[in-house]
Design a protein around this motif. Structure first.
Motif, short mmCIF file in Angstrom:
data_model
loop_
_atom_site.label_atom_id
_atom_site.label_comp_id
_atom_site.label_asym_id
_atom_site.label_seq_id
_atom_site.Cartn_x
_atom_site.Cartn_y
_atom_site.Cartn_z
N GLU A 1 0.80 -1.21 0.00
CA GLU A 1 0.00 0.00 0.00
C GLU A 1 0.84 1.27 0.00
O GLU A 1 0.32 2.36 -0.14
N LYS A 2 2.15 1.16 0.11
CA LYS A 2 3.01 2.35 0.16
C LYS A 2 2.83 3.29 -1.02
O LYS A 2 2.81 4.50 -0.83
N PRO A 3 2.69 2.80 -2.25
CA PRO A 3 2.50 3.75 -3.36
C PRO A 3 1.22 4.56 -3.25
O PRO A 3 1.06 5.56 -3.94
N PHE A 4 0.30 4.16 -2.38
CA PHE A 4 -0.98 4.86 -2.26
C PHE A 4 -1.00 5.84 -1.09
O PHE A 4 -2.06 6.31 -0.70
N ARG A 5 0.17 6.17 -0.55
CA ARG A 5 0.25 7.12 0.57
C ARG A 5 -0.06 8.54 0.13
O ARG A 5 -0.33 9.39 0.97
N PRO B 1 -1.97 11.06 -3.16
CA PRO B 1 -2.85 10.98 -4.33
C PRO B 1 -2.10 11.05 -5.66
O PRO B 1 -2.60 10.59 -6.68
N TYR C 1 6.19 12.10 -4.04
CA TYR C 1 4.84 11.95 -3.52
C TYR C 1 4.28 13.35 -3.32
O TYR C 1 4.89 14.19 -2.65
#
Length: 111
Positions: free
Chosen positions: A3-7, A9, A81
């Motif tokens: 889930e790290k890439p979804f930290r 938007p 990010y």
């Protein structure tokens, strides 16, 4: 970990594709991309966005090159990010440059 890439938007993958010209120095190409990333981070913060440059072992995994159709000599350098921060930082107070600058006006090391 998955889930790290979804930290955030928005995540921008940053890569360098060095020139094939023999006069071009690869390290300088990487430096130019690093400088561009810093400018992007400053611009994002200036717009009130939260921005951070992330790396880590997955960044340098060979599958990353495949994912982004990079050549062997190309490199993924990290990920930016972007998003609106949940908590805004308080405005910091800068020390005036005069307190941190020493003007050297002579060759005398004692001055």
């Amino acid at each position: 970990m998955e889930e790290k890439p979804f930290r955030a938007p928005v995540v921008i993958a940053v890569a360098v594709k060095p020139s094939d010209q023999p006069k071009v120095v690869n390290l300088e190409e990487i430096g130019a991309v690093n400088a561009a990333v810093q400018n992007m981070l400053l611009a994002a913060h200036g717009l009130g966005l939260g921005a951070i440059w992330r790396t880590g072992k997955p960044t340098y995994h060979p599958k990353m090159k495949q994912l982004f159709n990079l050549r062997e000599q190309d490199e993924v350098l990290g990920f930016i990010y972007l998003g609106y921060p949940e908590v805004m930082k308080e405005k910091g107070e800068r020390t005036p440059y005069q307190k941190k600058t020493k003007w050297i006006t002579a060759d005398d090391p004692a001055s």
